[in-house]
Design an enzyme around this catalytic site. Structure first.
Site, PDB file in Angstrom:
ATOM      1  N   SER A   1      19.931  95.509  15.656  1.00  0.00           N
ATOM      2  CA  SER A   1      19.410  96.608  15.065  1.00  0.00           C
ATOM      3  C   SER A   1      19.537  96.675  13.540  1.00  0.00           C
ATOM      4  O   SER A   1      18.844  97.561  12.920  1.00  0.00           O
ATOM      5  CB  SER A   1      20.078  98.085  15.715  1.00  0.00           C
ATOM      6  OG  SER A   1      21.378  97.815  15.286  1.00  0.00           O
ATOM      7  N   GLY A   2      19.899  95.762  13.016  1.00  0.00           N
ATOM      8  CA  GLY A   2      20.017  95.656  11.405  1.00  0.00           C
ATOM      9  C   GLY A   2      21.171  96.240  10.754  1.00  0.00           C
ATOM     10  O   GLY A   2      21.140  96.634   9.836  1.00  0.00           O
TER      11      GLY A   2
ATOM     12  N   CYS B   1       9.827  96.257  26.406  1.00  0.00           N
ATOM     13  CA  CYS B   1       8.826  96.804  26.546  1.00  0.00           C
ATOM     14  C   CYS B   1       8.237  97.320  25.091  1.00  0.00           C
ATOM     15  O   CYS B   1       7.213  98.042  24.929  1.00  0.00           O
ATOM     16  CB  CYS B   1       8.944  98.169  27.420  1.00  0.00           C
ATOM     17  SG  CYS B   1      10.234  99.165  26.640  1.00  0.00           S
TER      18      CYS B   1
ATOM     19  N   CYS C   1      15.895  99.406  25.638  1.00  0.00           N
ATOM     20  CA  CYS C   1      15.830 100.953  25.518  1.00  0.00           C
ATOM     21  C   CYS C   1      16.216 101.470  26.886  1.00  0.00           C
ATOM     22  O   CYS C   1      16.726 100.858  27.877  1.00  0.00           O
ATOM     23  CB  CYS C   1      14.133 101.097  25.650  1.00  0.00           C
ATOM     24  SG  CYS C   1      13.140 100.971  27.237  1.00  0.00           S
TER      25      CYS C   1
ATOM     26  N   ASP D   1      32.886  95.122   8.470  1.00  0.00           N
ATOM     27  CA  ASP D   1      31.816  95.022   9.283  1.00  0.00           C
ATOM     28  C   ASP D   1      32.440  94.703  10.733  1.00  0.00           C
ATOM     29  O   ASP D   1      33.728  94.321  10.650  1.00  0.00           O
ATOM     30  CB  ASP D   1      31.166  93.549   9.047  1.00  0.00           C
ATOM     31  CG  ASP D   1      29.851  93.258   9.785  1.00  0.00           C
ATOM     32  OD1 ASP D   1      29.200  94.255   9.987  1.00  0.00           O
ATOM     33  OD2 ASP D   1      29.507  91.905  10.191  1.00  0.00           O
ATOM     34  N   GLU D   2      31.563  94.938  11.832  1.00  0.00           N
ATOM     35  CA  GLU D   2      32.031  94.701  13.023  1.00  0.00           C
ATOM     36  C   GLU D   2      33.377  95.681  13.462  1.00  0.00           C
ATOM     37  O   GLU D   2      34.325  95.132  13.967  1.00  0.00           O
ATOM     38  CB  GLU D   2      32.353  93.374  13.454  1.00  0.00           C
ATOM     39  CG  GLU D   2      31.123  92.334  13.466  1.00  0.00           C
ATOM     40  CD  GLU D   2      29.955  92.636  14.509  1.00  0.00           C
ATOM     41  OE1 GLU D   2      30.093  93.562  15.071  1.00  0.00           O
ATOM     42  OE2 GLU D   2      29.122  91.914  14.055  1.00  0.00           O
TER      43      GLU D   2
ATOM     44  N   CYS E   1      13.217  97.107  21.898  1.00  0.00           N
ATOM     45  CA  CYS E   1      13.275  96.697  23.158  1.00  0.00           C
ATOM     46  C   CYS E   1      12.630  95.276  23.345  1.00  0.00           C
ATOM     47  O   CYS E   1      11.407  95.337  23.398  1.00  0.00           O
ATOM     48  CB  CYS E   1      13.038  97.706  24.135  1.00  0.00           C
ATOM     49  SG  CYS E   1      13.383  97.129  26.048  1.00  0.00           S
TER      50      CYS E   1
ATOM     51  N   THR F   1      24.475  95.219  10.132  1.00  0.00           N
ATOM     52  CA  THR F   1      25.042  94.282   9.003  1.00  0.00           C
ATOM     53  C   THR F   1      24.049  94.116   7.915  1.00  0.00           C
ATOM     54  O   THR F   1      24.369  94.156   6.687  1.00  0.00           O
ATOM     55  CB  THR F   1      25.385  92.881   9.543  1.00  0.00           C
ATOM     56  OG1 THR F   1      26.235  93.250  10.709  1.00  0.00           O
ATOM     57  CG2 THR F   1      26.010  92.000   8.776  1.00  0.00           C
TER      58      THR F   1
ATOM     59  N   GLY G   1      24.576 101.248  15.604  1.00  0.00           N
ATOM     60  CA  GLY G   1      23.400 100.938  16.773  1.00  0.00           C
ATOM     61  C   GLY G   1      23.749  99.689  17.562  1.00  0.00           C
ATOM     62  O   GLY G   1      24.901  99.237  17.398  1.00  0.00           O
TER      63      GLY G   1
END
Length: 195
Positions: free
Chosen positions: A22-23, A150, A179, A90-91, A147, A25, A18
């Protein structure tokens, strides 16, 4: 969907992907903690290039962390994960192209591989080896940020500073999740400024 490894000789690959914030990790660390709680042998790897929060830990944006092995080359994972049942990475977008073959080999050895990485770069294009990893994975979870403009689900990592290098390590001072609509509006404004 998270799977539990009974380590019956059959491994698999999970990808959590994502945008920034966005979470990814956080989810990787959650899955590794559950495996540790289940007394599975776990090892976590991070690329040497990612030293934003710590040299020796993987740290999420919410400051959750686990100790990690820093590697410079994907092939190092083969030797360093011999005893592991669960391998966290990770990454992944920062790793070299060999990571795809390394993940396949480790999964074929019966290991559970959990990979986290950005699906797109700041230009909105597929990032590094992530498309290949998603293609070979048994399980792919795409997580979303919110986002900041918005409040819709965000899937783009919008770079807020003028810097054209593909890899620019940064946080909230350099990136914000957007977004599709807000990302398009920013890109249209940038293009009209250059005309």
């Amino acid at each position: 969907m998270e799977q539990v490894n009974a380590n019956n000789g059959t491994g698999w690959i999970e990808v959590v992907t994502g945008s920034m914030f966005s979470g990814k990790t956080e989810e990787l660390l959650r899955r590794l903690r559950r495996a540790t709680f289940a007394r599975q042998k776990v090892v976590l790897f991070k690329p040497a290039v990612d030293n934003r929060y710590s040299e020796t830990e993987v740290v999420s944006h919410d400051s959750t962390s686990l100790s990690a092995v820093v590697v410079y080359d994907s092939l190092e994972l083969l030797q360093l994960s011999k005893e592991a049942e669960v391998v966290g990475i990770d990454e992944a977008q920062f790793f070299d192209n060999s990571l795809v073959d390394v993940c396949q080999k480790l999964a074929n050895e019966g290991k559970r591989i959990i990979v986290a990485g950005l699906d797109m770069d700041f230009r909105g294009e597929p990032f590094g080896i992530m498309p290949e990893l998603m293609a070979i994975a048994e399980y792919v979870d795409k997580v979303h940020a919110i986002c900041v403009r918005c409040g819709r689900l965000a899937q783009y990592s919008h770079r807020t500073i003028k810097q054209s290098d593909l890899v620019l390590l940064g946080e909230k001072e350099s990136y914000e999740p957007l977004c599709r609509r807000c990302y398009q509006m920013f890109n249209e404004n940038d293009e009209s400024e250059h005309l």
